[in-house]
Design an enzyme around this catalytic site. Structure first.
Site, PDB file in Angstrom:
ATOM      1  N   ALA A   1      -6.990  18.566  -6.623  1.00  0.00           N
ATOM      2  CA  ALA A   1      -6.016  19.137  -5.687  1.00  0.00           C
ATOM      3  C   ALA A   1      -4.824  18.208  -5.491  1.00  0.00           C
ATOM      4  CB  ALA A   1      -6.690  19.427  -4.349  1.00  0.00           C
ATOM      5  N   SER A   2      -5.094  16.907  -5.401  1.00  0.00           N
ATOM      6  CA  SER A   2      -4.001  15.948  -5.195  1.00  0.00           C
ATOM      7  C   SER A   2      -3.066  15.926  -6.397  1.00  0.00           C
ATOM      8  CB  SER A   2      -4.559  14.549  -4.926  1.00  0.00           C
ATOM      9  OG  SER A   2      -5.136  13.968  -6.087  1.00  0.00           O
TER      10      SER A   2
ATOM     11  N   ASP B   1       0.866  -1.181   0.000  1.00  0.00           N
ATOM     12  CA  ASP B   1       0.000   0.000   0.000  1.00  0.00           C
ATOM     13  C   ASP B   1       0.902   1.230   0.000  1.00  0.00           C
ATOM     14  OD1 ASP B   1      -1.725   2.092   0.495  1.00  0.00           O
ATOM     15  OD2 ASP B   1      -2.744   1.131   2.185  1.00  0.00           O
TER      16      ASP B   1
ATOM     17  N   TYR C   1      -9.495  15.155  -5.940  1.00  0.00           N
ATOM     18  CA  TYR C   1      -8.648  14.544  -6.961  1.00  0.00           C
ATOM     19  C   TYR C   1      -7.819  15.616  -7.671  1.00  0.00           C
ATOM     20  CZ  TYR C   1      -7.273  11.818 -11.069  1.00  0.00           C
ATOM     21  OH  TYR C   1      -6.552  11.193 -12.064  1.00  0.00           O
TER      22      TYR C   1
ATOM     23  N   SER D   1      -1.735  13.987 -13.855  1.00  0.00           N
ATOM     24  CA  SER D   1      -2.983  14.095 -14.626  1.00  0.00           C
ATOM     25  C   SER D   1      -3.150  15.523 -15.113  1.00  0.00           C
ATOM     26  CB  SER D   1      -4.177  13.707 -13.752  1.00  0.00           C
ATOM     27  OG  SER D   1      -5.399  14.037 -14.400  1.00  0.00           O
TER      28      SER D   1
ATOM     29  N   ASN E   1       2.892   5.705  -9.928  1.00  0.00           N
ATOM     30  CA  ASN E   1       1.698   5.739 -10.753  1.00  0.00           C
ATOM     31  C   ASN E   1       0.406   5.546  -9.959  1.00  0.00           C
ATOM     32  OD1 ASN E   1       0.031   5.178 -13.333  1.00  0.00           O
ATOM     33  ND2 ASN E   1      -0.113   3.243 -12.200  1.00  0.00           N
TER      34      ASN E   1
END
Length: 272
Positions: free
Chosen positions: A204-205, A110, A202, A189, A137
């Site tokens: 923001a990450s 993890d 998502y 992304s 990834n």
């Protein structure tokens, strides 16, 4: 007088917003052309011969990570594959070996756990004796308006995987990558700068991890290369509807899956 001044202030504010919007409309396309041109030139100048090199890939059990494993395998790289789902990961490992990888290490882990990240980097070094490429990834997705979220703390897991899941492996891998003058490949992304509604956490990450790699490239210059892969929409479990819901539960949303393109990236930028 006060009303006139207030009206003048509002008009000035509106004019400023229009001017800023016009400037962005002129500058942003040029900026994107620059990024694409620089990335393509950099890819040509810095293309690696990866035959015989050791490549560690996180999130390798499906989607982009899976197909990166196959591409590295075709080019003769040794692979250390990491994901949480051991059965799927072993299937990818077997396929990569069949495609030409001379050696594959499968390590269920993890990436949101610092201890797991330290272990899979150490396992790679013990098994292969070196590390040349680290490909970060792993990611999960979220859909839902911010105001509809029942508890924002449900989405700490998303940041733990999408941001810290890049930071931890990088931290432990850098000493080994410096020895080989290796490369870090960060899969981010275009959601980091093309803001999609209902993807608050998502987006923001992805912006956070993109800025992390931009800064790291300057800090590691001359020792370790850093390449950012910035894809658009690609076929993966995410585009097949697997996501965190507004309640923080992992689920498959059939309706969301059906409205998303099922094949192919709208565009992909490589920033070496």
């Amino acid at each position: 007088m006060a009303a006139t001044a207030q009206l003048a202030g509002r008009l000035a504010g509106a004019a400023l917003r229009v001017a800023l919007a016009a400037a962005l409309a002129l500058l942003l396309p040029a900026y994107r052309v620059y990024r694409l041109t620089a990335s393509l030139l950099g890819a040509l100048l810095h293309e690696d011969d990866v035959a015989g090199k050791v490549v560690l890939i996180t999130g390798a059990s499906s989607g982009i990570g899976e197909h990166l494993a196959y591409e590295y395998a075709r080019r003769g790289a040794y692979l250390a594959l990491v994901a949480r789902r051991e059965e799927s990961l072993r299937e990818v490992g077997d396929a990569a070996a069949a495609l030409g990888s001379p050696g594959v290490l499968v390590t269920p882990a993890d990436v949101s756990s610092p201890d797991d990240c330290r272990k899979f980097v150490d396992d790679t070094i013990r098994y292969f004796g070196r590390l040349d490429h680290l490909v970060n990834n792993a990611a999960i997705w979220q859909v839902g308006k911010f105001e509809e979220v029942t508890d924002v703390n449900h989405f700490r897991k998303l940041m733990d995987i999408n941001f810290w899941g890049h930071v931890y492996p990088t931290r432990y891998a850098i000493p080994h990558l410096k020895k080989t003058h290796g490369r870090i490949v960060g899969v981010t992304s275009n959601s980091s700068y093309i803001f999609i509604p209902r993807n608050t956490f998502y987006n923001a990450s992805k912006a956070a991890v993109l800025n992390f790699y931009d800064t790291l490239r300057m800090e590691l210059a001359g020792d370790v290369a850093v390449t950012e892969v910035v894809p658009g929409v690609v076929e993966s479990e995410i585009t097949k509807g697997k996501m965190l819901t507004k309640d923080g539960a992992m689920a498959v949303d059939q309706a969301e899956r059906d409205v998303r393109p099922s094949r192919l990236a709208q565009h992909c930028i490589l920033q070496p």
